[in-house]
Design an enzyme around this catalytic site. Structure first.
Site, PDB file in Angstrom:
ATOM      1  N   GLU A 224       0.806  -1.225   0.000  1.00 19.24           N
ATOM      2  CA  GLU A 224       0.000   0.000   0.000  1.00 19.24           C
ATOM      3  C   GLU A 224       0.843   1.281   0.000  1.00 19.24           C
ATOM      4  OE1 GLU A 224      -2.752  -0.394   3.265  1.00 19.24           O
ATOM      5  OE2 GLU A 224      -4.023  -1.802   2.138  1.00 19.24           O
ATOM      6  N   GLU A 344      -6.142  -7.764  -1.874  1.00 16.63           N
ATOM      7  CA  GLU A 344      -6.779  -7.723  -0.551  1.00 16.63           C
ATOM      8  C   GLU A 344      -8.257  -7.418  -0.736  1.00 16.63           C
ATOM      9  OE1 GLU A 344      -5.104  -5.259   2.485  1.00 16.63           O
ATOM     10  OE2 GLU A 344      -3.018  -5.731   1.959  1.00 16.63           O
TER      11      GLU A 344
END
EC number: 3.2.1.78
Length: 440
Positions: A224, A344
């Site tokens: 991320e 995810e």
């Protein structure tokens, strides 16, 4: 009599081999962090199952040996290394295999702090490295491929903040902003040194270098990636290009991805409305620009409709998620011309008595699964989804509000397994020892 002598000779040879193994590869006890007992270290690569590398052909993944399409049903268990428990890691991988899952995404980093893999820049704990060795070794034994993430944007387990602290302690002239991670020469050198140590590591169990290990599906540059200041966007983009090229200079066998959440940047203004809010465009992430880098093999996207849209109704979250997935599938197919993985997919587990979290999570997961299956049928870019995250008993300290012990949630377990079945029936790839038990 001659046959009996041959039999005794064979038995003697087997006994000798057993003695050698017990002498040279004794039981190694767990390093702590979550229970586990011990395990026997058997560095015998010929006992490993044959496994081809995953590769890319246009907008989808393929078996590098046969060229057959590969579509992924997978999961996240970030804790396999930080738990430092081979027994728990092995149990998680076995359970993943029972559900027909083919890829597990996990952390290949732990920077600074107690029990770290990288104690300081370029200095490693051999004991912790051997835990990562075991995770990779055991993954291959279970016909699971791993997406290995190389650093965290977040402070958890060190992350880019730890690299900045190390550089400051070494006298580097920089601000306190963690955005320095993307631009300061000292920090970039630290990261490259770490990448080289990982990719050139020879597994103490299999004796195979990580760069030659087919059980590794891909390298992920960062979990991320974000910036504190929007003005750092060009530095992040340059960092992605530089580090992707560096990984490829060391390892041409494996795929590389960025690790982005999929937020759109200002590059294509009409895409900004796909983001979950205006805040998402201020994080430097630009899905199309970041993923278009030459040495990036596939795009990555995350999906957390419940936490991104906390005040929305379930119906609104479903509508948002459907558009979020469709937009990234279309852009990957038509603009990037690369596969995309939803690395995810998570839904909050609410603790209040009136919560219907399991049902809601299954609804969210089914939306993503159905769109991936439809993409797979058409041989298009939507190449798989990985639930965040799966656990086993004894790992609660590594859990979060999205964690699931799948077998404790029968509906979720069935949904995950059914997706494995559907993808296997399309192309017959994956674990040759796993057969779907759910009728078509």
């Amino acid at each position: 009599m001659r046959q009996e002598r041959r039999l005794y000779s064979l038995l003697g040879l087997l006994l000798l081999l057993a003695v050698v193994y017990l002498t040279w590869f004794p039981t190694t006890h767990d390093g702590g962090g979550g229970g586990g007992g011990g395990w026997v270290k058997l560095p015998v690569p010929w006992l490993q199952p044959r496994m081809p590398f995953a590769a890319r052909r246009g907008t989808h993944f393929v078996d590098a040996d046969t060229g057959s399409p590969l579509y992924v049903n997978g999961w996240n268990s970030y804790w396999l290394l930080p738990a430092r428990s081979p027994a728990l890691a092995a149990e998680m991988l076995r359970r993943g295999r029972r559900m027909g899952l083919s890829v597990c995404r996990t952390w290949a980093f732990s920077d600074g702090g107690p029990g770290a893999l990288q104690i300081s820049p370029g200095r490693f704990s051999e004991a912790v490295f051997q835990v990562l060795d075991y995770v990779i070794y055991e993954a291959r034994r279970n016909h699971i491929r791993l997406i290995l993430c190389l650093v965290n944007n977040l402070d958890n387990l060190g992350g880019k903040a730890q690299y900045v602290q190390w550089a400051q302690a070494a006298g580097a002239n920089m601000t306190n902003s963690t955005d320095s991670f993307y631009s300061h020469p000292t920090i970039k050198r630290y990261y490259k040194d770490y990448v080289k140590a990982i990719l050139t590591r020879r597994n103490s169990y299999s004796r195979i270098r990580y760069s030659d290990e087919p059980a590794i599906f891909a390298w992920e540059l960062m979990n991320e990636p974000r910036c504190v200041s929007n003005s750092s966007g060009p530095y992040l983009q340059a960092w992605i290009a530089e580090m992707a090229a560096y990984v490829k200079s060391l390892d041409t066998n494996h795929l590389v991805t960025v690790g982005t959440e999929g937020f759109y940047g200002p590059g294509i203004a009409e895409r900004l409305g796909v983001n979950p809010g205006e805040w998402a465009a201020s994080l430097c992430s630009d899905f199309i620009q970041n993923s278009a880098v030459e040495h990036i093999d596939f795009a990555s996207v995350h999906a957390y409709p419940d936490s991104w849209l906390p005040r929305a109704s379930l119906e609104e979250k479903v509508r948002y998620l459907s558009n979020w997935v469709d937009s990234h599938l279309n852009d990957s197919e038509q603009i990037l011309k690369k596969p995309v993985l939803f690395t995810e997919v998570g839904y909050l587990q609410h603790s209040d008595a009136n919560s219907n979290s399991t049902v809601d999570r299954d609804i969210i997961l089914r939306i993503v699964y159905d769109k991936i299956y439809d993409s797979a049928r058409k041989l298009q870019a939507g190449s798989g989804a990985l639930i965040w995250q799966l656990m086993v008993e004894g790992t609660h300290m590594y859990g979060d509000n999205f964690s699931v012990v799948a077998r404790d949630r029968p509906s979720t377990y069935s949904l995950i397994t059914n997706q494995s079945c559907r993808l296997q029936r399309l192309y017959g790839e994956g674990d040759p020892g796993w057969q779907c038990s759910i009728p078509p």
